[in-house]
Design a protein around this motif. Structure first.
Motif, PDB file in Angstrom:
ATOM      1  N   VAL A  16      21.046   7.780  -4.945  1.00  0.00           N
ATOM      2  CA  VAL A  16      19.986   8.269  -4.069  1.00  0.00           C
ATOM      3  C   VAL A  16      20.627   9.157  -3.014  1.00  0.00           C
ATOM      4  O   VAL A  16      21.698   8.851  -2.492  1.00  0.00           O
ATOM      5  N   SER A  17      19.965  10.285  -2.738  1.00  0.00           N
ATOM      6  CA  SER A  17      20.494  11.265  -1.797  1.00  0.00           C
ATOM      7  C   SER A  17      19.647  11.284  -0.533  1.00  0.00           C
ATOM      8  O   SER A  17      18.417  11.197  -0.595  1.00  0.00           O
ATOM      9  N   PHE A  18      20.315  11.408   0.611  1.00  0.00           N
ATOM     10  CA  PHE A  18      19.628  11.466   1.905  1.00  0.00           C
ATOM     11  C   PHE A  18      19.929  12.823   2.535  1.00  0.00           C
ATOM     12  O   PHE A  18      20.974  13.030   3.156  1.00  0.00           O
ATOM     13  N   ASP A  19      19.009  13.758   2.315  1.00  0.00           N
ATOM     14  CA  ASP A  19      19.218  15.140   2.751  1.00  0.00           C
ATOM     15  C   ASP A  19      18.196  15.589   3.783  1.00  0.00           C
ATOM     16  O   ASP A  19      18.009  16.787   4.005  1.00  0.00           O
ATOM     17  N   GLY A  20      17.523  14.634   4.420  1.00  0.00           N
ATOM     18  CA  GLY A  20      16.514  14.978   5.412  1.00  0.00           C
ATOM     19  C   GLY A  20      15.107  15.041   4.857  1.00  0.00           C
ATOM     20  O   GLY A  20      14.156  15.310   5.602  1.00  0.00           O
ATOM     21  N   SER A  21      14.944  14.798   3.554  1.00  0.00           N
ATOM     22  CA  SER A  21      13.609  14.813   2.953  1.00  0.00           C
ATOM     23  C   SER A  21      12.790  13.628   3.458  1.00  0.00           C
ATOM     24  O   SER A  21      13.349  12.601   3.858  1.00  0.00           O
ATOM     25  N   PRO A  22      11.452  13.733   3.437  1.00  0.00           N
ATOM     26  CA  PRO A  22      10.607  12.605   3.842  1.00  0.00           C
ATOM     27  C   PRO A  22      10.908  11.361   3.009  1.00  0.00           C
ATOM     28  O   PRO A  22      11.297  11.459   1.838  1.00  0.00           O
ATOM     29  N   ILE A  23      10.719  10.200   3.611  1.00  0.00           N
ATOM     30  CA  ILE A  23      11.029   8.942   2.941  1.00  0.00           C
ATOM     31  C   ILE A  23      10.285   8.814   1.618  1.00  0.00           C
ATOM     32  O   ILE A  23      10.869   8.422   0.598  1.00  0.00           O
ATOM     33  N   ALA A  24       9.001   9.141   1.609  1.00  0.00           N
ATOM     34  CA  ALA A  24       8.213   9.003   0.380  1.00  0.00           C
ATOM     35  C   ALA A  24       8.774   9.875  -0.736  1.00  0.00           C
ATOM     36  O   ALA A  24       8.823   9.459  -1.901  1.00  0.00           O
ATOM     37  N   ASP A  25       9.232  11.091  -0.407  1.00  0.00           N
ATOM     38  CA  ASP A  25       9.787  11.982  -1.427  1.00  0.00           C
ATOM     39  C   ASP A  25      11.097  11.436  -1.980  1.00  0.00           C
ATOM     40  O   ASP A  25      11.374  11.531  -3.185  1.00  0.00           O
ATOM     41  N   VAL A  26      11.924  10.870  -1.107  1.00  0.00           N
ATOM     42  CA  VAL A  26      13.191  10.289  -1.562  1.00  0.00           C
ATOM     43  C   VAL A  26      12.923   9.136  -2.522  1.00  0.00           C
ATOM     44  O   VAL A  26      13.584   8.996  -3.560  1.00  0.00           O
ATOM     45  N   MET A  27      11.922   8.319  -2.210  1.00  0.00           N
ATOM     46  CA  MET A  27      11.629   7.162  -3.055  1.00  0.00           C
ATOM     47  C   MET A  27      10.964   7.568  -4.370  1.00  0.00           C
ATOM     48  O   MET A  27      11.158   6.908  -5.394  1.00  0.00           O
ATOM     49  N   LYS A  28      10.221   8.654  -4.364  1.00  0.00           N
ATOM     50  CA  LYS A  28       9.676   9.165  -5.626  1.00  0.00           C
ATOM     51  C   LYS A  28      10.806   9.624  -6.544  1.00  0.00           C
ATOM     52  O   LYS A  28      10.765   9.409  -7.762  1.00  0.00           O
ATOM     53  N   GLU A  29      11.810  10.257  -5.964  1.00  0.00           N
ATOM     54  CA  GLU A  29      12.968  10.667  -6.755  1.00  0.00           C
ATOM     55  C   GLU A  29      13.721   9.443  -7.271  1.00  0.00           C
ATOM     56  O   GLU A  29      14.217   9.438  -8.404  1.00  0.00           O
ATOM     57  N   SER A  30      13.791   8.395  -6.460  1.00  0.00           N
ATOM     58  CA  SER A  30      14.417   7.151  -6.914  1.00  0.00           C
ATOM     59  C   SER A  30      13.680   6.589  -8.118  1.00  0.00           C
ATOM     60  O   SER A  30      14.298   6.119  -9.084  1.00  0.00           O
ATOM     61  N   GLN A  31      12.346   6.640  -8.077  1.00  0.00           N
ATOM     62  CA  GLN A  31      11.551   6.150  -9.197  1.00  0.00           C
ATOM     63  C   GLN A  31      11.830   6.961 -10.458  1.00  0.00           C
ATOM     64  O   GLN A  31      11.969   6.408 -11.554  1.00  0.00           O
ATOM     65  N   ARG A  32      11.961   8.278 -10.302  1.00  0.00           N
ATOM     66  CA  ARG A  32      12.250   9.142 -11.455  1.00  0.00           C
ATOM     67  C   ARG A  32      13.596   8.779 -12.072  1.00  0.00           C
ATOM     68  O   ARG A  32      13.741   8.719 -13.302  1.00  0.00           O
ATOM     69  N   ILE A  33      14.579   8.514 -11.233  1.00  0.00           N
ATOM     70  CA  ILE A  33      15.916   8.176 -11.735  1.00  0.00           C
ATOM     71  C   ILE A  33      15.904   6.816 -12.426  1.00  0.00           C
ATOM     72  O   ILE A  33      16.511   6.635 -13.489  1.00  0.00           O
ATOM     73  N   ILE A  34      15.195   5.849 -11.849  1.00  0.00           N
ATOM     74  CA  ILE A  34      15.110   4.518 -12.465  1.00  0.00           C
ATOM     75  C   ILE A  34      14.473   4.606 -13.845  1.00  0.00           C
ATOM     76  O   ILE A  34      14.974   4.037 -14.827  1.00  0.00           O
ATOM     77  N   ARG A  92       0.834  -1.209   0.000  1.00  0.00           N
ATOM     78  CA  ARG A  92       0.000   0.000   0.000  1.00  0.00           C
ATOM     79  C   ARG A  92       0.864   1.253   0.000  1.00  0.00           C
ATOM     80  O   ARG A  92       0.528   2.247  -0.650  1.00  0.00           O
ATOM     81  N   PHE A  93       1.985   1.208   0.704  1.00  0.00           N
ATOM     82  CA  PHE A  93       2.847   2.386   0.816  1.00  0.00           C
ATOM     83  C   PHE A  93       3.398   2.794  -0.542  1.00  0.00           C
ATOM     84  O   PHE A  93       3.319   3.962  -0.933  1.00  0.00           O
ATOM     85  N   TYR A  94       3.965   1.842  -1.287  1.00  0.00           N
ATOM     86  CA  TYR A  94       4.549   2.258  -2.562  1.00  0.00           C
ATOM     87  C   TYR A  94       3.481   2.472  -3.637  1.00  0.00           C
ATOM     88  O   TYR A  94       3.649   3.310  -4.529  1.00  0.00           O
ATOM     89  N   LYS A  95       2.366   1.766  -3.549  1.00  0.00           N
ATOM     90  CA  LYS A  95       1.285   1.997  -4.513  1.00  0.00           C
ATOM     91  C   LYS A  95       0.654   3.375  -4.306  1.00  0.00           C
ATOM     92  O   LYS A  95       0.445   4.136  -5.256  1.00  0.00           O
ATOM     93  N   ASP A  96       0.351   3.709  -3.051  1.00  0.00           N
ATOM     94  CA  ASP A  96      -0.310   4.983  -2.750  1.00  0.00           C
ATOM     95  C   ASP A  96       0.577   6.181  -3.056  1.00  0.00           C
ATOM     96  O   ASP A  96       0.084   7.276  -3.348  1.00  0.00           O
ATOM     97  N   ASN A  97       1.902   5.990  -2.986  1.00  0.00           N
ATOM     98  CA  ASN A  97       2.815   7.110  -3.198  1.00  0.00           C
ATOM     99  C   ASN A  97       3.375   7.167  -4.617  1.00  0.00           C
ATOM    100  O   ASN A  97       4.178   8.055  -4.927  1.00  0.00           O
ATOM    101  N   GLY A  98       2.997   6.218  -5.459  1.00  0.00           N
ATOM    102  CA  GLY A  98       3.341   6.317  -6.872  1.00  0.00           C
ATOM    103  C   GLY A  98       4.751   5.918  -7.242  1.00  0.00           C
ATOM    104  O   GLY A  98       5.318   6.483  -8.183  1.00  0.00           O
ATOM    105  N   PHE A  99       5.337   4.973  -6.533  1.00  0.00           N
ATOM    106  CA  PHE A  99       6.633   4.454  -6.960  1.00  0.00           C
ATOM    107  C   PHE A  99       6.610   2.935  -6.879  1.00  0.00           C
ATOM    108  O   PHE A  99       5.691   2.335  -6.320  1.00  0.00           O
ATOM    109  N   SER A 100       7.609   2.304  -7.454  1.00  0.00           N
ATOM    110  CA  SER A 100       7.619   0.850  -7.591  1.00  0.00           C
ATOM    111  C   SER A 100       8.253   0.168  -6.382  1.00  0.00           C
ATOM    112  O   SER A 100       8.921   0.794  -5.558  1.00  0.00           O
ATOM    113  N   ARG A 101       8.038  -1.126  -6.318  1.00  0.00           N
ATOM    114  CA  ARG A 101       8.667  -1.943  -5.279  1.00  0.00           C
ATOM    115  C   ARG A 101      10.194  -1.894  -5.424  1.00  0.00           C
ATOM    116  O   ARG A 101      10.932  -1.859  -4.435  1.00  0.00           O
TER     117      ARG A 101
END
Length: 586
Positions: free
Chosen positions: A196-214, A138-147
């Protein structure tokens, strides 16, 4: 173009006393084929062995082949083979996307090497762990990124925890398959760059950026060799999420399942490889790592952080909220509060050191570069100094200052002063003249033991010097001074950044309690090898020097020229089998 496998397949039947897997794996002669099949008959069982070159089949292909072999063996119909053209049409071979993502990456997190060997070798670890699968989905589906984005980000965070730089870089293995090629036997898997960068952003935002890069790396596909050459990177780690690759079924009705023999392959260029597959309500993790780079303990720590991140990232809001401490580490931390002791702590540290100098005369006590002193040598040199100091009438609660270059001399001099019943005052030659002169005057030092070339640093001192080049000529001495818990052991000074430096006197009792605690906490013993990193005038220096000597262990004094070179220190620690060291900012 994907081609149907030709008929030139090496199929042999071998009778053997036992199943020797390692002996079956050998390099391919591509002129003779790219597939190798064996049926091995032993007294205990029969085995089907498949070895296929990676240029014609990837990991997913193994599952497809195993399925079809099983169907054929059981008499089930096989799907008709077909050739599927593969086109690169629509793939953008430009660097604009990669420049925007990777162009600013200067350094990436990666575990520091803790093994040095010139012989490449590897090991494999298999771990299964559970998680709240539905909540994760549910977490990755609701936030729009992949497993894949979720798991790859968790792996990046584990790397960053091992070497915090705020950014991780590694290779991400992609299946390269589409709906048309999902059932094809071919080598379609390939590695794309990922960061992937860890700059204090929320986890969901970091993973959305990961999806964009992938997605961007998939669309703007480039070869990893060209990518690494352009940006000067090297994929030291590879992460792969295979989904159901390890769930291989072949011939039904047998007790054992097919097994991929990863541990028998030659070491890969990458140092660490994580491969993850779904399993029930969790995952099966296969970790391959270079044992000429890492100990099992280092890899276990990385695995533990990864698992805890996977299991908590869909619960917490930020990565900094994830508790990466496992139960074993938590118990170890709790044990530090166990400060009870059954020892007689009224005995002064120097009395314990005198016992070690007596019962471990031939054991090495101190090493600095090419100088090595046994406990017998330390007894001799410090005894001469003690006799000289006592002969000057210097004793209890009086200070002798020591101004020497970084060497074995800051051990021999301080031990000699303590044996005389006096207390030592360490002077760091890197301090300003004004500060050194103040410290000597403020302590009321009765004597200064110094390297001759450093004496000018305390040009306001008007008392007596004993130069270190005079110590060898001093007569041997037998001094047995009285040492009480309340007697001064040393005097240390604050930096003076908020005003005048302030002296702090530590007593024998302070050091006795600390050495007992530190020895128990760190597990010191006669076989310990301790590297002293801190400067002579810093309190952490005592942690290394006197705890080591009280345990009859071996003290290594880090040369000044490598103290600011973490790679050189790492090599020094490995080469000398260092068991502990107190690392400070001094």
């Amino acid at each position: 173009m994907i081609q149907e496998l030709n008929d030139d397949i090496d199929l042999q039947c071998i009778d053997a006393e036992e199943f020797d897997v390692k002996g079956l794996i050998e390099p391919f002669d591509l002129g003779k084929g790219t597939c190798r099949f064996r049926i091995i008959r032993t007294k205990a069982a029969r085995y089907l062995f498949m070895d296929i070159h990676h240029i014609v089949a990837d990991g997913t292909s193994l599952r497809i082949l195993a399925r079809d072999i099983g169907n054929a063996y059981d008499g089930r119909p096989l799907a008709k083979e077909k050739c599927i053209p593969i086109s690169k049409e629509g793939t953008a071979y430009d660097w604009a996307f990669h420049d925007s993502v990777f162009g600013a990456v200067e350094a990436a997190s990666f575990p520091l090497r803790d093994v040095y060997s010139d012989a490449p070798s590897k090991a494999v670890k298999r771990v299964e762990f559970g998680t709240d699968a539905e909540r994760l989905r549910r977490f990755y589906k609701d936030n729009g990124f992949s497993r894949t984005a979720y798991l790859a980000t968790a792996f990046g965070y584990a790397l960053d925890c091992m070497d915090p730089r705020g950014r991780a870089y590694f290779g991400l293995l992609q299946s390269g398959r589409t709906e048309d090629t999902s059932d094809a036997v071919a080598s379609l898997a390939h590695t794309v760059p990922f960061t992937v960068s860890f700059d204090g952003s929320p986890i969901a935002d970091v993973m959305k950026e990961s999806q964009r890069i992938i997605e961007g790396c998939r669309q703007h596909d480039v070869s990893m060799s060209d990518f690494n050459a352009k940006y000067g990177f090297s994929a030291e780690a590879v992460f792969a999420y295979h989904k159901d690759l390890r769930d291989i079924e072949m011939i039904s009705g047998h007790d054992s399942s097919p097994k991929i023999l990863s541990e028998y392959l030659s070491p890969a260029p990458e140092k660490i490889r994580f491969e993850l597959c779904d399993k029930d309500d969790g995952f099966a993790l296969l970790v391959t790592y270079r044992t000429d780079y890492y100990t099992e303990g280092m890899i276990d720590s990385l695995i533990s952080i990864f698992i805890r991140t996977v299991d908590a990232a869909f619960v917490e809001s930020g990565f900094e909220d994830i508790d990466i401490t496992d139960k074993a580490s938590a118990l170890q931390l709790d044990s530090f509060n166990d400060t009870d002791s059954d020892k007689d702590l009224s005995e002064a540290p120097i009395e314990i050191i005198e016992e070690r100098m007596s019962d471990r005369k031939d054991s090495v006590a101190v090493i600095f570069k090419d100088v090595s002193l046994t406990y017998g040598d330390l007894d001799d040199v410090s005894g001469r100094i003690a006799s000289y100091v006592a002969g000057k009438g210097i004793g209890c609660d009086e200070f002798v200052a020591v101004l020497v270059n970084r060497s074995e001399r800051f051990v021999t001099t301080s031990v000699g002063i303590l044996r005389a019943g006096a207390a030592y005052q360490p002077l760091d030659p890197s301090y300003p003249k004004e500060r050194l002169n103040f410290m000597v005057k403020d302590s009321g030092a009765k004597l200064v033991i110094a390297d001759r070339d450093l004496a000018e640093l305390i040009d306001e001192y008007e008392g007596e010097f004993l130069f270190t080049d005079q110590i060898e000529a001093l007569p041997p001495g037998e001094i047995k001074a009285e040492h009480r818990p309340s007697d001064a052991f040393t005097i240390l000074y604050t930096s003076g950044t908020t005003g005048t430096p302030k002296g702090c006197i530590l007593e024998n009792g302070n050091l006795s309690h600390f050495i007992d605690y530190h020895s128990k906490t760190m597990g010191f013993g006669p076989d310990s090898r301790v590297a002293t990193y801190a400067s002579f005038g810093f309190d952490a220096n005592m942690m290394d020097v006197f705890t080591t000597l009280c345990n009859g262990a071996r003290l290594y004094i880090l040369p000044e020229e490598i103290r600011l070179d973490i790679t050189a220190m790492d090599r020094y620690f490995i080469d000398n089998e260092i068991t502990s060291s107190m690392m400070t900012t001094q």
